[in-house]
Design an enzyme around this catalytic site. Sequence first.
Site, PDB file in Angstrom:
ATOM      1  N   CYS A 112      -9.048   2.103  17.556  1.00  0.00           N
ATOM      2  CA  CYS A 112      -8.617   3.405  17.025  1.00  0.00           C
ATOM      3  C   CYS A 112      -9.917   4.631  17.035  1.00  0.00           C
ATOM      4  CB  CYS A 112      -8.363   3.348  15.665  1.00  0.00           C
ATOM      5  SG  CYS A 112      -6.812   2.557  15.380  1.00  0.00           S
TER       6      CYS A 112
HETATM    7  N1  CO8 Z   1       9.705  -3.485   3.671  1.00  0.00           N
HETATM    8  C1  CO8 Z   1       9.564  -3.726   2.231  1.00  0.00           C
HETATM    9  N2  CO8 Z   1       8.536  -4.771   1.730  1.00  0.00           N
HETATM   10  C2  CO8 Z   1       7.573  -4.739   2.437  1.00  0.00           C
HETATM   11  C3  CO8 Z   1       7.570  -4.412   3.771  1.00  0.00           C
HETATM   12  C4  CO8 Z   1       8.679  -3.676   4.440  1.00  0.00           C
HETATM   13  N3  CO8 Z   1       8.599  -3.146   5.622  1.00  0.00           N
HETATM   14  N4  CO8 Z   1       6.304  -4.710   4.278  1.00  0.00           N
HETATM   15  C5  CO8 Z   1       5.820  -5.400   3.303  1.00  0.00           C
HETATM   16  N5  CO8 Z   1       6.415  -5.576   2.332  1.00  0.00           N
HETATM   17  C6  CO8 Z   1       6.261  -6.321   0.900  1.00  0.00           C
HETATM   18  C7  CO8 Z   1       4.938  -7.294   1.141  1.00  0.00           C
HETATM   19  O1  CO8 Z   1       5.857  -8.751   1.595  1.00  0.00           O
HETATM   20  C8  CO8 Z   1       4.874  -7.497  -0.224  1.00  0.00           C
HETATM   21  O2  CO8 Z   1       5.532  -8.362  -1.154  1.00  0.00           O
HETATM   22  P1  CO8 Z   1       4.884  -9.167  -2.373  1.00  0.00           P
HETATM   23  O3  CO8 Z   1       4.153  -7.889  -3.132  1.00  0.00           O
HETATM   24  O4  CO8 Z   1       6.246  -9.732  -2.942  1.00  0.00           O
HETATM   25  O5  CO8 Z   1       4.204 -10.032  -1.646  1.00  0.00           O
HETATM   26  C9  CO8 Z   1       4.735  -5.909  -0.705  1.00  0.00           C
HETATM   27  O6  CO8 Z   1       5.762  -5.301   0.089  1.00  0.00           O
HETATM   28  C10 CO8 Z   1       3.217  -5.215  -0.685  1.00  0.00           C
HETATM   29  O7  CO8 Z   1       2.680  -5.464   0.766  1.00  0.00           O
HETATM   30  P2  CO8 Z   1       1.561  -4.887   1.461  1.00  0.00           P
HETATM   31  O8  CO8 Z   1       0.217  -5.596   0.338  1.00  0.00           O
HETATM   32  O9  CO8 Z   1       1.235  -5.539   2.747  1.00  0.00           O
HETATM   33  O10 CO8 Z   1       1.559  -3.523   1.205  1.00  0.00           O
HETATM   34  P3  CO8 Z   1       0.307  -2.293   1.306  1.00  0.00           P
HETATM   35  O11 CO8 Z   1       0.544  -1.636  -0.059  1.00  0.00           O
HETATM   36  O12 CO8 Z   1      -0.822  -2.990   1.605  1.00  0.00           O
HETATM   37  O13 CO8 Z   1       0.703  -1.342   2.453  1.00  0.00           O
HETATM   38  C11 CO8 Z   1      -0.035  -1.095   4.781  1.00  0.00           C
HETATM   39  C12 CO8 Z   1       0.813  -2.117   3.761  1.00  0.00           C
HETATM   40  C13 CO8 Z   1       0.652   0.084   5.064  1.00  0.00           C
HETATM   41  C14 CO8 Z   1      -0.112  -1.873   6.243  1.00  0.00           C
HETATM   42  C15 CO8 Z   1      -1.377  -0.996   4.214  1.00  0.00           C
HETATM   43  O14 CO8 Z   1      -2.190  -2.147   3.998  1.00  0.00           O
HETATM   44  C16 CO8 Z   1      -2.141  -0.471   5.203  1.00  0.00           C
HETATM   45  O15 CO8 Z   1      -1.933   0.759   5.826  1.00  0.00           O
HETATM   46  N6  CO8 Z   1      -3.418  -0.831   5.576  1.00  0.00           N
HETATM   47  C17 CO8 Z   1      -4.551  -0.240   6.485  1.00  0.00           C
HETATM   48  C18 CO8 Z   1      -4.010  -0.437   7.650  1.00  0.00           C
HETATM   49  C19 CO8 Z   1      -4.961   0.286   8.799  1.00  0.00           C
HETATM   50  O16 CO8 Z   1      -5.524   1.126   8.681  1.00  0.00           O
HETATM   51  N7  CO8 Z   1      -5.004  -0.344   9.856  1.00  0.00           N
HETATM   52  C20 CO8 Z   1      -5.682   0.215  10.957  1.00  0.00           C
HETATM   53  C21 CO8 Z   1      -5.064  -0.560  12.091  1.00  0.00           C
HETATM   54  S1  CO8 Z   1      -5.057   0.320  13.554  1.00  0.00           S
HETATM   55  C22 CO8 Z   1      -6.249   0.025  14.667  1.00  0.00           C
HETATM   56  O17 CO8 Z   1      -7.316  -0.258  14.266  1.00  0.00           O
HETATM   57  C23 CO8 Z   1      -5.727   0.277  16.003  1.00  0.00           C
HETATM   58  C24 CO8 Z   1      -5.736  -1.016  16.520  1.00  0.00           C
HETATM   59  C25 CO8 Z   1      -4.956  -1.117  17.846  1.00  0.00           C
HETATM   60  C26 CO8 Z   1      -3.583  -0.547  18.056  1.00  0.00           C
HETATM   61  C27 CO8 Z   1      -2.674  -1.239  18.609  1.00  0.00           C
HETATM   62  C28 CO8 Z   1      -1.082  -0.630  18.936  1.00  0.00           C
HETATM   63  C29 CO8 Z   1      -0.080  -1.639  18.378  1.00  0.00           C
END
Ligand code: CO8
Length: 372
Positions: free
Chosen positions: A156
């Site tokens: 990124c």
């Molecule tokens: N629908 C409904 N429920 C869901 C879904 C969904 N789609 N997904 C997860 N849930 C559920 C989970 O199962 C969980 O349920 P439970 O509490 O029962 O266990 C609950 O919702 C909460 O899940 P999370 O804890 O996972 O949810 P978050 O509040 O943490 O949100 C995010 C998830 C949005 C992914 C968040 O953690 C986030 O944005 N984190 C930062 C990520 C980030 O910035 N990453 C950077 C990566 S990008 C990068 O560096 C480039 C890489 C190279 C690119 C590659 C291209 C492909």
Amino acid sequence: MHSAAITGTGVFTPDQSISNAELVTAFNAYADRQNAANAAAIAAGEAAPIPHSSSDFIEEASGIRSRYVMDKSGVLDPDRLFPRLPPRADDAPSLMAEMALDASRQALDTAGVDAGDVDAVICAASNHERAYPAIAVEIQNLLGAGGFAFDMNVACSSATFGILTATDMIRAGTIRRALVVNPEICSAHLEWRDRDCHFIFGDVCTAVLIERDEGLQAPHFKIKSTRAATQFSNNIRNNDGFLRRTRDQMEDRRDMQFMQEGRKVFKEVLPLVSRHIADHMAQEGLTGDDLRRLWLHQANRGMNDYIGKKVLGRTPTPQEQPNILQDYANTSSAGSIIAFAQHSGDLAPGETGLICSFGAGYSVGSVLVQRA
Ligand code: CO8
């Protein structure tokens, strides 16, 4: 020592987009089909059913409403859930080069610069379509640019690290002009069959033209300083690579696509980025009040709200910290550059802003600019 300035930007946006509702409908159809196919194992407690995704969760957790992609039909086909990007002959332009040409020409046109006057092309992106020849050399050839070209990858942070590299070459006098291009086909590396991340990414290409700051007439952004930092982490990882065949791992394995521990990333990257920006500004003798705009990496609205507040010392207005992730999703290295390209024209001469990216590595890059 010379100075460098950003004189042009370009954004290639694919003509196909997918709303959260469309994405969730396709995912839920996939989940229902898989669950029906595995009904006996699920009933016997030998397999867990795949839960449905939800549009409300996606928007609440990330701020994303929609994303652009190079192929929508494959991603929304419940029997596939990944793009169809047909193979191309070796003598046809690669997909990344084609996207890069569009964005690069926009950047050159804005600056009124001929491609032949560009001395270096850096193709800085999270994934490269092939190992070699470098995509950047192909872009250089298709554009008719001079000098030399090379690929680089800092996930990124590829765009800001690319700008830093180009700026240093201009400062040293090695080159006069560079194009930093960021074609991101994230849809090909995203695991659309994983509910936890299927909503995160989109496709786009950005380009930034950087020139020696000497006799520039048109409005531009002086690059005041650049900073970069990295800290190793496995929390964002992709294990695909050239050793795959030697490891007998040619099957459709989950870790050959994007993997992350989203919560850990959230917790660990925020302090890293906040500290990085605070240090960069302190070294420049600046406080939050001196910044007119923050163009942040576009991964998650909550992350940006947190960082914006830390940096400015108050909740930033949408003008002070514009987000584009609601329309584009996370486009990896291109996100902060889209925000900069679309939300910088109104800065008055003398006003200062900061471009900042962060992501896998971990990596963080910042570019302090001043309107001239
Ligand atoms: N629908 C409904 N429920 C869901 C879904 C969904 N789609 N997904 C997860 N849930 C559920 C989970 O199962 C969980 O349920 P439970 O509490 O029962 O266990 C609950 O919702 C909460 O899940 P999370 O804890 O996972 O949810 P978050 O509040 O943490 O949100 C995010 C998830 C949005 C992914 C968040 O953690 C986030 O944005 N984190 C930062 C990520 C980030 O910035 N990453 C950077 C990566 S990008 C990068 O560096 C480039 C890489 C190279 C690119 C590659 C291209 C492909």
